[in-house]
Scaffold this motif. Structure first.
Motif, PDB file in Angstrom:
ATOM      1  N   GLU A  27       1.294  -1.373   0.162  1.00  0.00           N
ATOM      2  CA  GLU A  27      -0.457   0.042   0.199  1.00  0.00           C
ATOM      3  C   GLU A  27       0.805   1.696  -0.324  1.00  0.00           C
ATOM      4  OE1 GLU A  27      -3.512   0.118   2.334  1.00  0.00           O
ATOM      5  OE2 GLU A  27      -3.484  -1.865   2.986  1.00  0.00           O
ATOM      6  N   ASP A  30       1.662   3.307  -3.512  1.00  0.00           N
ATOM      7  CA  ASP A  30       0.333   3.728  -4.423  1.00  0.00           C
ATOM      8  C   ASP A  30       0.568   5.162  -4.243  1.00  0.00           C
ATOM      9  OD1 ASP A  30      -0.799   1.076  -4.708  1.00  0.00           O
ATOM     10  OD2 ASP A  30      -2.347   2.094  -3.425  1.00  0.00           O
ATOM     11  N   ASP A  35       2.415   4.476 -12.423  1.00  0.00           N
ATOM     12  CA  ASP A  35       2.256   4.030 -12.899  1.00  0.00           C
ATOM     13  C   ASP A  35       1.965   2.602 -12.938  1.00  0.00           C
ATOM     14  OD1 ASP A  35      -0.363   2.578 -14.697  1.00  0.00           O
ATOM     15  OD2 ASP A  35       0.535   3.809 -16.350  1.00  0.00           O
ATOM     16  N   GLY A  87      -7.481  -5.557  -3.556  1.00  0.00           N
ATOM     17  CA  GLY A  87      -8.339  -4.844  -3.881  1.00  0.00           C
ATOM     18  C   GLY A  87      -7.626  -3.255  -2.822  1.00  0.00           C
ATOM     19  N   SER A  89      -5.408  -1.468  -2.684  1.00  0.00           N
ATOM     20  CA  SER A  89      -3.937  -1.501  -3.201  1.00  0.00           C
ATOM     21  C   SER A  89      -3.838  -1.043  -4.886  1.00  0.00           C
ATOM     22  CB  SER A  89      -2.579  -1.928  -2.911  1.00  0.00           C
ATOM     23  OG  SER A  89      -1.002  -1.530  -3.634  1.00  0.00           O
ATOM     24  N   ARG A  90      -3.684  -0.403  -5.559  1.00  0.00           N
ATOM     25  CA  ARG A  90      -3.864  -0.471  -7.066  1.00  0.00           C
ATOM     26  C   ARG A  90      -2.295  -0.786  -7.683  1.00  0.00           C
ATOM     27  NH1 ARG A  90      -0.720   4.673  -9.316  1.00  0.00           N
ATOM     28  NH2 ARG A  90       0.255   5.542  -7.898  1.00  0.00           N
ATOM     29  N   GLN A  99      -2.576  -8.951 -12.856  1.00  0.00           N
ATOM     30  CA  GLN A  99      -3.814  -7.530 -12.747  1.00  0.00           C
ATOM     31  C   GLN A  99      -3.903  -7.098 -14.208  1.00  0.00           C
ATOM     32  OE1 GLN A  99      -0.598  -8.202 -12.421  1.00  0.00           O
ATOM     33  NE2 GLN A  99       0.591  -7.843 -15.144  1.00  0.00           N
ATOM     34  N   HIS A 258     -12.887  -7.833  -9.981  1.00  0.00           N
ATOM     35  CA  HIS A 258     -13.025  -6.371  -9.850  1.00  0.00           C
ATOM     36  C   HIS A 258     -14.278  -6.314  -8.532  1.00  0.00           C
ATOM     37  CE1 HIS A 258     -11.043  -4.624 -13.120  1.00  0.00           C
ATOM     38  NE2 HIS A 258     -11.771  -5.540 -13.830  1.00  0.00           N
ATOM     39  N   ARG A 261     -12.015  -6.927  -5.427  1.00  0.00           N
ATOM     40  CA  ARG A 261     -11.323  -6.013  -5.307  1.00  0.00           C
ATOM     41  C   ARG A 261     -12.055  -4.847  -5.016  1.00  0.00           C
ATOM     42  NH1 ARG A 261      -7.182  -6.565 -10.662  1.00  0.00           N
ATOM     43  NH2 ARG A 261      -6.851  -9.272  -9.482  1.00  0.00           N
ATOM     44  N   THR A 262     -12.861  -4.405  -5.438  1.00  0.00           N
ATOM     45  CA  THR A 262     -14.642  -3.028  -5.324  1.00  0.00           C
ATOM     46  C   THR A 262     -14.592  -2.708  -3.141  1.00  0.00           C
ATOM     47  OG1 THR A 262     -14.877  -2.831  -7.259  1.00  0.00           O
ATOM     48  CG2 THR A 262     -16.292  -1.574  -5.215  1.00  0.00           C
ATOM     49  N   GLN A 265     -12.167  -1.461  -1.209  1.00  0.00           N
ATOM     50  CA  GLN A 265     -12.442  -0.305  -1.760  1.00  0.00           C
ATOM     51  C   GLN A 265     -13.514   0.149  -0.707  1.00  0.00           C
ATOM     52  OE1 GLN A 265     -10.120   1.860  -3.167  1.00  0.00           O
ATOM     53  NE2 GLN A 265      -9.101   0.143  -3.544  1.00  0.00           N
ATOM     54  N   GLY A 370     -14.603   6.297  -8.958  1.00  0.00           N
ATOM     55  CA  GLY A 370     -14.617   5.348  -9.470  1.00  0.00           C
ATOM     56  C   GLY A 370     -15.451   4.174  -9.445  1.00  0.00           C
TER      57      GLY A 370
END
Length: 430
Positions: A27, A30, A35, A87, A89-90, A99, A258, A261-262, A265, A370
């Motif tokens: 984390e 980020d 990128d 999810g 951390s990007r 990914q 997805h 991971r959502t 968030q 998002g």
């Protein structure tokens, strides 16, 4: 009846390690790196590669793939539980080798690619050495592939691609793109579209611009133009006309990933909301003492738990049936519910933070955007709701006659006729 809400001890230990690893080591990336898809970035190599090695040592690298491809072959339930952690951390998906869109592209090359394609594109993709892009949607076609016009025509020993593609994520960093194009306009789109691997730098392939989302200064979604882009016949992915079957291979599981991971968030937003509630003082005491705040927290927790159970149940169904077509309704329901839960919880958290919440010093504004993006990516919410409704309505038949089956006078009369003898006998014995 077998039904268990617990994870086996051995896998739970791996999840516990991943949870601490992502929190302590991933984390923070980020906040200091750019990128996650820029594999040429020296800072990426210096900071991320050592973390990837630790993930490999734990046996958690590219877990969505089978053992023959270096993964663990985990089912969707296990993958869901892991993605619930990633999810947050990007950079976490890149650190764990799962990914998007690389994970989906790797999956379809593994299933449909030739040995040469696997050697040239799959191996470095799985090793995390390169990034890829999925070039499907078009500016005028939106989420409806039957409206796509990008053409691939056979010319000698190759194919020539012409058209435009929209929102090809990470195209600027991709070593190759997988493009979906019409190869036979005289048949149904479900039979007349094919997929091709197009290496970056192929003459005629141009990034018109990198489209940003919301206030992004530097967009990551490529608007691509194909002008007489020639690729060898060997770059056909799978069979000619098989694009739809290939696409479904990558979309079903991806939507579940997805979703989990959502949830990660949303839980971050929820945690910030609760922290704010017990920390922020008003003239009446902390926000947590106010009933409106309590309602926001209660509603948020209930919605998160409801959505999480829907996602895990859908993942369980995928593992059970091993056929995405049998779980299409459930996957569509997950996709439709996801942006609303995301939006509602984040909005409540933002509101409790007041002016700080809408500022750039907190992540809520980006989270809200998002949530809106989730309502469009992989098909808009409205389309998925239609899928859910149509699948559900298949199980119902129209009623015969004037009255609905729940009409009480009709049911009462039928019940009297059914039990007439018994009722008459009972009355006679009084």
């Amino acid at each position: 009846m077998a039904w268990d809400f617990e994870t086996d001890t051995e896998y739970q230990e791996l999840l516990d390690w991943a949870d601490a690893f992502v929190r302590d080591e991933v984390e923070p990336l980020d906040l200091v790196l750019g990128d996650p898809y820029d594999k040429a970035d020296p800072s990426f190599r210096r900071l991320v590669r050592p973390l990837q090695r630790q993930v490999r040592e734990r046996g958690l690298w590219a877990c969505h793939l089978g053992p023959d491809l270096g993964g663990q072959g985990y089912g969707q339930v296990r993958l869901a539980l892991l993605n619930e952690i990633l999810g947050r951390s990007r950079f976490a998906p890149s650190v764990f080798g799962c990914q998007a869109p690389d994970s989906g592209n790797a999956e379809i090359i593994a299933h449909f690619g030739t040995e040469e394609q696997k050697k040239r594109y799959l191996a470095p993709l799985l090793d995390g050495e390169i990034s890829s892009s999925y070039s499907m949607t078009e500016p005028h076609g939106g989420a409806d592939p039957t409206l796509f016009t990008t053409r691939a025509e056979r010319d000698g020993d190759g194919w020539v691609v012409n058209g435009e593609k929209w929102f090809s994520s990470n195209a600027r960093h991709a070593a190759f793109v997988i493009v979906m194009a019409v190869t036979d306009p005289d048949v149904s789109a479900y039979e007349g579209m094919s997929m091709f691997i197009v290496p970056a730098g192929t003459p005629g392939l141009t990034i018109v611009r990198n489209v940003g989302v919301g206030g992004e200064r530097e967009g990551s979604h490529g608007y691509l133009r194909y002008e007489d882009v020639r690729v060898p016949a060997d770059n056909l992915l799978g069979e000619e006309g098989g694009a739809f079957a290939i696409a479904q291979t990558r979309l079903g599981g991806g939507r579940i990933h997805h979703a989990m991971r959502t949830i990660a968030q949303v839980r971050k937003a929820f945690d910030m909301m609760c922290e704010r509630a017990v920390s922020r003082q008003t003239r009446y005491g902390p926000l947590a003492k106010l009933q409106m705040t309590q309602e926001k927290i209660a509603d948020s927790w209930i919605e998160i738990e409801q959505f999480r159970l829907l996602v895990l149940h859908t993942a369980w169904l995928i593992d059970k049936h091993q056929d995405y077509r049998k779980v299409r309704k459930d996957i569509a329901a997950v996709k439709a519910a996801m942006p609303k839960v995301f939006h509602d919880v984040v909005q409540r958290a933002m509101h409790l933070h007041g002016a700080l919440g809408v500022s750039g010093e907190m992540p809520f504004a980006k989270m809200l955007l998002g949530a809106q993006a989730m309502g469009i990516a992989d098909g808009p919410t409205e389309v998925h709701k239609i899928t859910v409704a149509r699948r559900l309505l298949r199980d119902y038949e129209p009623v015969e006659g004037l009255w609905p089956s729940g009409h009480l006078p009709t049911r009462r009369e039928a019940a009297r006729e059914r039990y007439a003898a018994a009722l008459e006998h009972a009355l006679g014995n009084e």
